[in-house]
Design a protein around this motif. Structure first.
Motif, mmCIF file in Angstrom:
data_model
loop_
_atom_site.group_PDB
_atom_site.id
_atom_site.type_symbol
_atom_site.label_atom_id
_atom_site.label_comp_id
_atom_site.label_asym_id
_atom_site.label_seq_id
_atom_site.Cartn_x
_atom_site.Cartn_y
_atom_site.Cartn_z
ATOM 1 N N ASP A 102 0.851 -1.186 0.000
ATOM 2 C CA ASP A 102 0.000 0.000 0.000
ATOM 3 C C ASP A 102 0.889 1.237 0.000
ATOM 4 O OD1 ASP A 102 -2.372 -1.415 0.034
ATOM 5 O OD2 ASP A 102 -2.433 -1.532 2.224
ATOM 6 N N SER A 104 0.698 5.497 0.243
ATOM 7 C CA SER A 104 -0.222 6.563 0.658
ATOM 8 C C SER A 104 0.443 7.926 0.566
ATOM 9 C CB SER A 104 -0.723 6.309 2.087
ATOM 10 O OG SER A 104 0.349 6.289 3.000
ATOM 11 N N THR A 108 -4.829 9.963 1.016
ATOM 12 C CA THR A 108 -5.161 9.069 -0.097
ATOM 13 C C THR A 108 -4.199 7.890 -0.116
ATOM 14 O OG1 THR A 108 -5.878 10.986 -1.378
ATOM 15 C CG2 THR A 108 -5.563 8.928 -2.582
ATOM 16 N N ALA A 110 -3.381 3.819 -2.037
ATOM 17 C CA ALA A 110 -3.655 2.923 -3.164
ATOM 18 C C ALA A 110 -2.838 1.656 -2.990
ATOM 19 C CB ALA A 110 -3.305 3.602 -4.482
ATOM 20 N N ALA A 112 -0.638 -1.108 -4.743
ATOM 21 C CA ALA A 112 0.178 -1.090 -5.955
ATOM 22 C C ALA A 112 1.115 -2.287 -6.014
ATOM 23 C CB ALA A 112 0.996 0.200 -6.021
ATOM 24 N N ASP A 152 -0.822 5.312 -13.563
ATOM 25 C CA ASP A 152 -2.133 5.063 -12.952
ATOM 26 C C ASP A 152 -2.112 5.347 -11.452
ATOM 27 O OD1 ASP A 152 -3.041 4.350 -15.407
ATOM 28 O OD2 ASP A 152 -3.115 2.190 -15.019
ATOM 29 N N ILE A 153 -1.055 4.897 -10.764
ATOM 30 C CA ILE A 153 -0.944 5.148 -9.328
ATOM 31 C C ILE A 153 -0.796 6.647 -9.057
ATOM 32 C CG2 ILE A 153 0.467 4.758 -7.282
ATOM 33 C CD1 ILE A 153 -1.150 2.352 -8.057
ATOM 34 N N GLN A 155 -1.975 9.065 -10.871
ATOM 35 C CA GLN A 155 -3.289 9.672 -11.086
ATOM 36 C C GLN A 155 -4.198 9.420 -9.877
ATOM 37 O OE1 GLN A 155 -3.846 11.313 -14.019
ATOM 38 N NE2 GLN A 155 -5.881 12.014 -13.406
ATOM 39 N N GLU A 156 -4.114 8.228 -9.328
ATOM 40 C CA GLU A 156 -4.972 7.870 -8.201
ATOM 41 C C GLU A 156 -4.599 8.654 -6.943
ATOM 42 O OE1 GLU A 156 -6.481 3.757 -5.956
ATOM 43 O OE2 GLU A 156 -5.233 3.656 -7.777
ATOM 44 N N LEU A 157 -3.302 8.875 -6.750
ATOM 45 C CA LEU A 157 -2.854 9.571 -5.536
ATOM 46 C C LEU A 157 -2.913 11.086 -5.652
ATOM 47 C CD1 LEU A 157 0.291 7.469 -4.522
ATOM 48 C CD2 LEU A 157 -1.960 7.431 -3.442
ATOM 49 N N GLY A 159 -4.226 12.955 -8.596
ATOM 50 C CA GLY A 159 -5.157 13.551 -9.547
ATOM 51 C C GLY A 159 -4.436 14.064 -10.783
ATOM 52 N N SER A 198 0.673 0.534 -13.010
ATOM 53 C CA SER A 198 0.097 0.383 -11.669
ATOM 54 C C SER A 198 1.161 -0.041 -10.661
ATOM 55 C CB SER A 198 -1.034 -0.650 -11.698
ATOM 56 O OG SER A 198 -0.566 -1.898 -12.181
#
Length: 396
Positions: A102, A104, A108, A110, A112, A152-153, A155-157, A159, A198
């Motif tokens: 994980d 963080s 936020t 994710a 990975a 992708d990660i 973007q997830e963390l 934006g 990812s």
């Protein structure tokens, strides 16, 4: 009879038997539709395979523990260094430790894939940086807690503001890591069991020390000088493994990325050919239906044929009349099948079945349809043309 009269006779007969002609055409429609869809799905499958391997050079070799049994030996950075020194066919070599973790940032987090890697992995797998830099040799030697993050990660963390995160710190398994790079999106690609988009990459020694431990089993990824050096590179790697591990060298296997790519493409091509054969069978069944309808039509129009011959129609005119009817039925079926396949494409995409239509698929479907109609329509047409006028006129 001139050509216009022949076409007029064909159209009149088709209009007078619309239902029968439509039912006959169904087999051709389904066959043409199936041909287009099968080829399109095959193209989609091969494109997916190529995309999966596009970031992995065809000269890439992966050395990892063999399947089955309990491996008692593990690869080490010393073995990788020895391969680099004693395998002249190798251009680059890297190590990767794969795990899940994980990550963080602020509030936020994710999940990975995590890869502990050495600096050459970027060149072996054609990784590209969107921002910052990849893991360096110095960072690996000094076991610096730095991280390179997949698109992708990121973007997830973070934006849409991923360009401003270089130098920020993320937390992985309770420890803070400085972000030194963000990778460009790579699509459906995999290396050592990790998808770069990812994933989070840290220096190999950091992963070994803080994340997976020294008992983890890494993978060595080597790149041959070119495709012609792959075989010699495999032999040289095997010699090093035998030298280091003696009779336990069979605990490791070498995977050739080029062979994996070719095998995957061959599998996709074989499946496409099998499904294409099914489509051809459907078309043949449709052609048999056309032949049966024309036989019935010949019987029903026997007197008409006799009259046409009595007023001067030649044998070739009668042959052409029935043959054109078969060709027109199959051609219309082919066109309707192609149009049906175009309508089916969005439905397939909705269900995540990748299909890439091509002009070749459309032409092949239409050509097969017309060819089947011509082949199966010729025999009843020749039977009609061979009727003697007196026998035709006296037919009850």
């Amino acid at each position: 009879m001139n050509l216009i009269e022949i076409f007029r006779a064909v159209f009149m007969n088709i209009q007078g038997n619309k239902t029968k002609v439509f039912l006959t055409t169904l087999g051709i429609i389904v066959g043409a539709l199936t041909i287009v869809l099968v080829i399109s799905i095959g193209n989609g499958s091969q494109a997916s395979v190529e995309e999966q391997f596009r970031n992995l050079n065809v000269g890439t070799l992966q050395i990892m523990p063999a399947f089955g049994g309990r491996a008692t030996e593990r690869l080490t950075s010393e073995v990788a260094a020895q391969i680099r020194a004693e395998a002249p066919s190798i251009k680059n070599i890297s190590m990767i430790l794969a795990a899940r973790a994980d990550i963080s940032y602020s509030n936020t987090s994710a999940s990975a894939s995590l890869g502990g890697v050495t600096e050459d992995l970027m060149f072996i797998n054609n990784l590209e940086m969107a921002y910052g830099t990849f893991i360096t040799e110095e960072q690996n030697e000094d076991a610096q807690r730095v991280a390179v993050i997949g698109s992708d990660i990121a973007q997830e963390l973070f934006g849409d503001e991923i360009g401003d995160v270089i130098g920020e710190r993320v937390t992985i398994l309770g420890r803070r890591y400085e972000i030194t790079g963000i990778l460009k999106g790579m699509g459906d690609s995999s290396m050592g069991g990790i998808s770069p988009d990812s994933a989070v990459f840290v220096p190999y020694k950091v992963a070994e020390k803080y994340i997976v431990g020294r008992l983890a089993r890494p993978t060595i990824i080597a790149l041959a000088k070119d495709i012609d050096h792959v075989e010699s590179a495999i032999e040289e790697i095997n010699l090093v493994l035998q030298e280091v591990y003696r009779n336990k060298s069979d605990q490791f296997r070498i995977i050739d990325a080029g062979n994996r790519l070719q095998s995957a493409k061959n599998s996709a091509r074989t499946m496409t050919l099998m499904l294409l054969a099914v489509a051809v069978v459907v078309l043949i069944v449709g052609g048999i239906g056309i032949m049966n309808v024309l036989f019935v039509s010949v019987k029903e129009r026997t007197k008409e044929i006799g009259i046409l011959k009595a007023i001067g129609a030649q044998k070739r005119d009668i042959l052409l009349m029935f043959l054109l009817e078969a060709i027109m039925i199959s051609a219309v079926g082919g066109v309707l099948g192609i149009l049906g396949s175009m309508l089916a494409m969005p439905i397939m995409n909705y269900f995540q079945v990748r299909a890439i239509p091509t002009n070749f698929a459309y032409l092949l479907a239409f050509g097969f349809s017309v060819g089947i109609g011509t082949f199966f329509g010729y025999y009843p047409a020749s039977r009609a043309a061979a009727l003697k006028p007196i026998d035709a006129l006296n037919y009850e």
